[in-house]
Design an enzyme around this catalytic site. Sequence first.
Site, PDB file in Angstrom:
ATOM      1  N   CYS A  65      -0.437   4.122   2.154  1.00  0.00           N
ATOM      2  CA  CYS A  65      -0.266   3.957   3.605  1.00  0.00           C
ATOM      3  C   CYS A  65       1.198   4.194   3.988  1.00  0.00           C
ATOM      4  CB  CYS A  65      -0.636   2.554   4.062  1.00  0.00           C
ATOM      5  SG  CYS A  65      -2.046   1.841   3.233  1.00  0.00           S
ATOM      6  N   ASP A  66       2.127   3.675   3.180  1.00  0.00           N
ATOM      7  CA  ASP A  66       3.518   3.616   3.626  1.00  0.00           C
ATOM      8  C   ASP A  66       4.487   4.500   2.843  1.00  0.00           C
ATOM      9  OD1 ASP A  66       2.712   1.703   5.468  1.00  0.00           O
ATOM     10  OD2 ASP A  66       2.974   0.078   4.036  1.00  0.00           O
ATOM     11  N   CYS A  80       0.824  -1.197   0.000  1.00  0.00           N
ATOM     12  CA  CYS A  80       0.000   0.000   0.000  1.00  0.00           C
ATOM     13  C   CYS A  80       0.864   1.256   0.000  1.00  0.00           C
ATOM     14  CB  CYS A  80      -0.923  -0.013   1.219  1.00  0.00           C
ATOM     15  SG  CYS A  80      -1.868   1.494   1.379  1.00  0.00           S
TER      16      CYS A  80
END
Length: 313
Positions: free
Chosen positions: A134-135, A131
Site C-alpha cells: 500500500c505504502d 503494508c
Amino acid sequence: MENIVIIGSGPAGYTAAIYAARANHQPLLIEGPQLGGQLTTTTEVENFPGYPDGVEPYQMMEDLRRQAERFGTRFVSGVVTKVELGNPHRITVEDTDIYETKAVIIATGASAKYLGLPSEQTYRGHGVSACATCDGFFYRKKTVAVVGGGDTACEEAQYLAGLCEKVYLIVRKPFLRASQIMQDRVLNNPKIEVLFEHNTLQLTGEGKVQGADLIYRKGEIDEQIHHIDIDGFFLAIGHHPNTQLFADSLARNEEGYLLVDGVTQQCLTTNKQIAHGVFAAGDCCDPHYRQAIVAAGSGCKAAIDADKYLKTL
Ligand code: NDP
C-alpha cells in the site's frame, strides 16, 4: 429474514458466498473496512492454484466477487458493530442497520500486529506502515526498515528493495523463520541488510520517521544500542484475528482465534457447546496455515455446513 449472512470479503467470505449462492440461499455478504481482505496488501499471488503466471490480488478478489455475484450474492458495505447470536442471529452494521439471519458465516480475517512502541503511534501514517504494497510507493529511492523474520517480512523486504535505495530487515532472532525460497531471495538481495538479533527501541524524527534506535542483543550480556537513518518503518510481525465481536459469545483460543468443532466449520459457544447456525472460515479461525487457498477451502466447507444446517430447520 436472511438465510445466510457472511461477514468478511476475503477469499474465505467470497468462496462461502459462491457456494451458498449456488445452493440457492441468496447470501448477503458484508464487506468490511478492507475490501478483498488481507490478500490485497500483498503484491502478487503466486501460490494460488490455477494462476501459473501469478495474479494481482485485487484482480483475484474482483474475480471472486464477480463469481459470487453471478449466482445471486448480495453485498452490503460497512463495519459490523454488533452480533447477537440467537434465534435468529442479529447483525448490526455501522450501529444502525440490523440484519436478521438463520445462519451466519464469520470470515472476518486477521489484522497486522504492531510492536506497541509509543513512537509507532506518533508516526502512524508518517513513516510507519504495516503494508509495503500500500505504502511502498512513497519511499522510492529512500531507505526503509522492515521488522519481522517470517514470510511476510521477507516478501515485504523484497518488494521494497525493488523501490527503495536500501532496506534493513530487523529480525529479533539469529535466524529467519520464512520459507527457504524467501530466505534465499532476501539474503541474496544486495539492497537488503538483515540485522539479526536486533529489536527496535524507538523511532525518531521531526514530525515523521527519520530514524530508529535499535538494540543488538547477543546472549544475556552483550548489548549494543545503535541508530539507523530511515524514512519508513514497516511492520511485518504477524497478525491477530478479528474476533473481538465474539469475545463473550464464542470459544476462542488464547490468541483469539475462533474454535470450530473440527469436523465441520461450526463454531462453539464459550462453554464449548455447538453454536447453532454459526460457522467460521478463513484466518479468523486458522492460527496455523493462514493461506488464501486454505481460507477459500474453509469458506467452501462453512457454506456446505450452513446449507446442511438450514435443511435441518
Ligand atoms: P509469522 O508469524 O510467520 O512471522 C512473524 C515474524 O515476526 C517472526 O519472525 C517473529 O519472530 C516476528 N515477530 C513477532 N513479534 C515480534 C516482535 N514483537 N518484535 C520483533 N519481531 C517479532 O507471520 P507472517 O505474517 O510472516 O506469516 C504468517 C503466515 O502466512 C505464515 O504461515 C507464512 O508462511 C504465511 N505467508 C505466506 C506467504 C507466501 O507463501 N507467499 C506470504 C506471507 C505469509 P520470531 O521468529 O522470533 O517469532
